[in-house]
Design a protein around this motif. Structure first.
Motif, PDB file in Angstrom:
ATOM      1  N   GLN A 193       1.212  -2.256  -1.358  1.00  0.00           N
ATOM      2  CA  GLN A 193       1.851  -1.961  -0.082  1.00  0.00           C
ATOM      3  C   GLN A 193       1.266  -0.676   0.515  1.00  0.00           C
ATOM      4  OE1 GLN A 193       6.007  -0.567  -0.045  1.00  0.00           O
ATOM      5  NE2 GLN A 193       6.414  -2.366   1.177  1.00  0.00           N
ATOM      6  N   MET A 194       1.083   0.338  -0.340  1.00  0.00           N
ATOM      7  CA  MET A 194       0.474   1.580   0.124  1.00  0.00           C
ATOM      8  C   MET A 194      -0.937   1.328   0.672  1.00  0.00           C
ATOM      9  SD  MET A 194       2.107   4.276   0.236  1.00  0.00           S
ATOM     10  CE  MET A 194       3.357   5.381  -0.380  1.00  0.00           C
ATOM     11  N   HIS A 195      -1.672   0.416   0.019  1.00  0.00           N
ATOM     12  CA  HIS A 195      -3.013   0.100   0.520  1.00  0.00           C
ATOM     13  C   HIS A 195      -2.944  -0.552   1.897  1.00  0.00           C
ATOM     14  CE1 HIS A 195      -5.130   1.500  -2.875  1.00  0.00           C
ATOM     15  NE2 HIS A 195      -4.636   0.615  -3.717  1.00  0.00           N
ATOM     16  N   THR A 196      -1.912  -1.383   2.105  1.00  0.00           N
ATOM     17  CA  THR A 196      -1.818  -2.013   3.423  1.00  0.00           C
ATOM     18  C   THR A 196      -1.566  -0.961   4.504  1.00  0.00           C
ATOM     19  OG1 THR A 196       0.567  -2.453   3.488  1.00  0.00           O
ATOM     20  CG2 THR A 196      -0.806  -4.114   2.402  1.00  0.00           C
ATOM     21  N   TYR A 197      -0.960   0.176   4.125  1.00  0.00           N
ATOM     22  CA  TYR A 197      -0.792   1.260   5.103  1.00  0.00           C
ATOM     23  C   TYR A 197      -2.047   2.117   5.172  1.00  0.00           C
ATOM     24  CZ  TYR A 197       4.149   0.191   4.258  1.00  0.00           C
ATOM     25  OH  TYR A 197       5.352  -0.439   4.095  1.00  0.00           O
ATOM     26  N   SER A 198      -3.024   1.765   4.327  1.00  0.00           N
ATOM     27  CA  SER A 198      -4.250   2.546   4.251  1.00  0.00           C
ATOM     28  C   SER A 198      -3.929   4.016   3.918  1.00  0.00           C
ATOM     29  CB  SER A 198      -4.985   2.377   5.586  1.00  0.00           C
ATOM     30  OG  SER A 198      -6.105   3.094   5.684  1.00  0.00           O
ATOM     31  N   ALA A 199      -3.048   4.186   2.916  1.00  0.00           N
ATOM     32  CA  ALA A 199      -2.621   5.524   2.501  1.00  0.00           C
ATOM     33  C   ALA A 199      -3.695   6.180   1.629  1.00  0.00           C
ATOM     34  CB  ALA A 199      -1.317   5.428   1.716  1.00  0.00           C
TER      35      ALA A 199
ATOM     36  N   TYR B  88      -2.538  -4.976  10.695  1.00  0.00           N
ATOM     37  CA  TYR B  88      -1.522  -5.958  10.317  1.00  0.00           C
ATOM     38  C   TYR B  88      -0.350  -5.283   9.598  1.00  0.00           C
ATOM     39  CZ  TYR B  88      -3.354  -5.390   5.617  1.00  0.00           C
ATOM     40  OH  TYR B  88      -3.725  -4.845   4.423  1.00  0.00           O
ATOM     41  N   PHE B  92       6.104  -8.400   1.721  1.00  0.00           N
ATOM     42  CA  PHE B  92       5.957  -8.972   0.379  1.00  0.00           C
ATOM     43  C   PHE B  92       7.141  -9.868   0.044  1.00  0.00           C
ATOM     44  CE2 PHE B  92       3.159  -5.403   0.392  1.00  0.00           C
ATOM     45  CZ  PHE B  92       2.113  -5.759  -0.449  1.00  0.00           C
TER      46      PHE B  92
END
Ligand SMILES: Nc1ncnc2c1ncn2[C@@H]1O[C@H](COP(=O)(O)OP(=O)(O)OP(=O)(O)O)[C@@H](O)[C@H]1O
Ligand SMILES: [Mg+2]
Lengths: 298, 267
Positions: A193-199, B88, B92
């Motif tokens: 999830q953190m990667h999806t925020y590009s953290a 995007y 989950f």
């Protein structure tokens, strides 16, 4: 509310355990001191029975095992009746031990957390460091302590710090182990999830990994704080003259003052118990916040 | 915001995409020869038996998994670049909320990471919590919410980033049917209001047909597209359409597609 009920519920069982321990202690005093006494009775042709044996065993001058009230009297003499600045006050000595334990505990925790961060974030450290950390704990501290004191003393470092180094040496280990596990505890989904925020790695660390590691940190701290007291006492043995509960233990055994040893031991365990309780309280508060105010069982 | 220069008409363009996982017992072909173009404003459902690669496909779009061959563009750029542009929002299967943060602070987590100003964070969280009907719950903690409410918080959190593309992996999979119906209606309304492009993974045929503009039926080992079924119901449809003959006919076609996938599996 529930906590309080739980404590009240625990009060009676704890009292029962303490009472039975005291009974066993008195019985043990009779048993362990009996050889000496019976020997004397026979030499001096004294008629004796169990009652007399017990009475004598509980008030011996130099017992093998002093009775609880003898230790109690010694504690009263050295804790309550002496000014805390007096070198004969156990409070004074406990203060010395406490300050070096606390310093060692803080240093050990910092070291442990730093090593854990290194292990979690740097792959080469992950593979190279852990075996050494484990090896460090297989060296008997009793053998290491005098060497550390002597080596540091020879480069002019004396007093509180060398003793804290020994506490630190014992403390950092549970902290490393706990924190490595804690920093790795977030589920893969949360990391994704953190990667999806590009953290950034830094953001993942402060917002996810560090908070997730708090329960593991506290579990380690409880072990570490008790070890830090052990470390401080062990460190005080070779520095006998300078005070501290360890020094009292050494003096006691030097002069055959068993009662003095017992009094120092009891004060040491009270110090440990208070410290562990303090950490436990802090843990309760921290975990409650971490759970969004929901009651937690530790 | 991140509109691609060369392809105004596709949000996701996938051609001949394959993915192999290397595991301890050799290679696992999770996706094989997937072709799929998704245009702006579409609601795409991926449906298929367990293990057919739906999650994997979604993760490839989100750059959480790297494909082995073929091509994929998200907003006209590579998935990696799209991710860094925060193109995007990903929902989950589990709500994935932080227990130590309140509902509002959970929703603004991505905004904190993106460095959005405090006022803007406040405004957006208020707006999107209202959109998922959670006004008044801002200061509650996750444990004080039901499973359905938690999932809505996680949807609000994905929306907060204001992405044009929403990727959802079985967001309602763990919920009971009534809650699920309710959330389906809310999601439909949200899609209608915001005009976002949605890629939605599900196991439920009625859910897929009810929500989607196109249903993609997949088959396992290797994960392939076996059928693409358009279902253009009016935009202000309600749950009642699930009893209409048109709806049942499409549902039937989806079921046939799933069966075909299975017989493929049995050879
Ligand atoms: N990280 C991984 N390593 C190895 N194999 C994997 C990995 N992730 C998924 N797979 C395999 O890839 C295939 C597709 O998995 P995927 O999770 O995409 O299926 P799915 O369609 O989402 O299933 P479900 O409906 O049960 O969620 C499965 O056979 C799975 O075992
Ligand atoms: Mg899946």
């Amino acid at each position: 509310m529930i906590d309080r009920l739980r404590y009240q519920g625990a009060f009676l069982p704890v009292l029962t355990v303490v009472a039975s321990l005291i009974v066993i202690w008195y019985a043990g005093a009779v048993f362990l001191n009996s050889t000496q006494l019976i020997d004397r009775y026979q030499r001096q042709d004294i008629n004796w029975n169990l009652g007399r044996l017990a009475a004598d065993a509980w008030r011996m001058e130099r017992p093998v095992l002093p009775s609880p009230h003898q230790v109690g009297i010694e504690l009263k003499k050295t804790v309550l009746d002496k000014r805390v600045t007096s070198k004969r006050s156990l409070v004074y000595h406990a203060g010395i031990t406490l300050s070096s334990s606390l310093l060692g505990f803080v240093l050990g925790t910092l070291l442990g957390v730093a090593l854990a961060i290194g292990i979690v974030y740097v792959e080469t450290l992950d593979r190279s460091l852990m075996p050494w950390i484990i090896a460090s704990q297989t060296v008997p501290i009793l053998a290491l302590a005098p060497m550390i004191i002597v080596v540091l003393g020879s480069v002019g470092v004396t007093g509180l710090f060398p003793k804290s180094v020994i506490s630190m040496y014992l403390c950092f280990f549970p902290v490393v182990v706990g924190m490595v596990k804690g920093l790795r505890s977030p589920e893969p989904m949360l990391i994704d999830q953190m990667h999806t925020y590009s953290a950034s790695r830094m953001q993942i660390f402060f917002k996810l990994r560090l908070p997730s590691s708090i329960p593991f940190l506290f579990a380690s701290l409880k072990v570490a704080i008790a070890l830090s007291v052990v470390g401080a006492i062990v460190a005080e043995l070779p520095t006998g003259g300078q005070g501290g509960l360890g020094a009292r233990l050494l003096t006691g055994s030097y002069y055959g003052q068993i009662t003095m040893i017992w009094a120092a031991l009891i004060v040491a365990s009270i110090v440990s118990a208070l410290l562990v309780t303090a950490i436990g309280r802090a843990e309760r508060v921290a975990l409650r916040r971490l759970n969004g105010g929901q009651a937690v069982t530790v | 915001m991140n509109r691609p220069a060369q392809s105004g008409s596709t949000v996701v363009r996938i051609s001949d995409l394959s993915l192999e996982f290397s595991t301890d017992d050799g290679l696992v072909q999770a996706l094989a020869g997937i072709d799929l173009d998704i245009t702006p404003g579409e609601f795409i459902s991926l449906i298929g038996p367990s293990g057919c690669g739906k999650t994997t496909l979604l993760r490839v779009i989100a750059d959480l998994e790297a494909h082995t061959s073929g091509e994929i563009l998200v907003n006209g750029v590579s998935p990696d670049e799209a991710r860094q542009n925060r193109a995007y929002g990903y929902v989950f299967q589990a709500p994935a909320l932080y227990p130590w943060r309140t509902v509002r602070r959970n929703v603004i987590l991505p905004l904190e990471i993106m460095g959005v100003s405090r006022d803007e964070r406040e405004a957006r969280s208020t707006r999107y919590l209202e959109l998922v009907n959670l006004t008044g719950f801002e200061n509650k903690y996750p444990w004080q919410l039901s499973g359905g409410m938690q999932q809505r918080v996680s949807i609000a959190r994905a929306l907060c980033v204001e992405p044009e593309l929403l990727l959802m992996d079985e967001p309602f999979g763990a919920l009971d049917e009534i809650t699920r119906d309710h959330l389906n209606q809310q999601l439909l309304e949200l899609w209608r209001k915001t005009g976002k492009t949605v890629v939605f993974v599900t196991h439920s045929i009625p859910e897929a047909v009810f929500l989607s503009t196109r249903v993609i039926v997949m088959s396992p080992r290797p994960g392939q597209v076996v059928d693409v079924i358009p279902c253009d119901f009016s935009k202000d449809r309600t749950l009642d359409i699930r009893e209409t003959p048109e709806f049942l006919e499409i549902a039937h076609r989806v079921r046939e597609g799933l069966k075909a996938g299975h017989s493929y599996d049995d050879d």
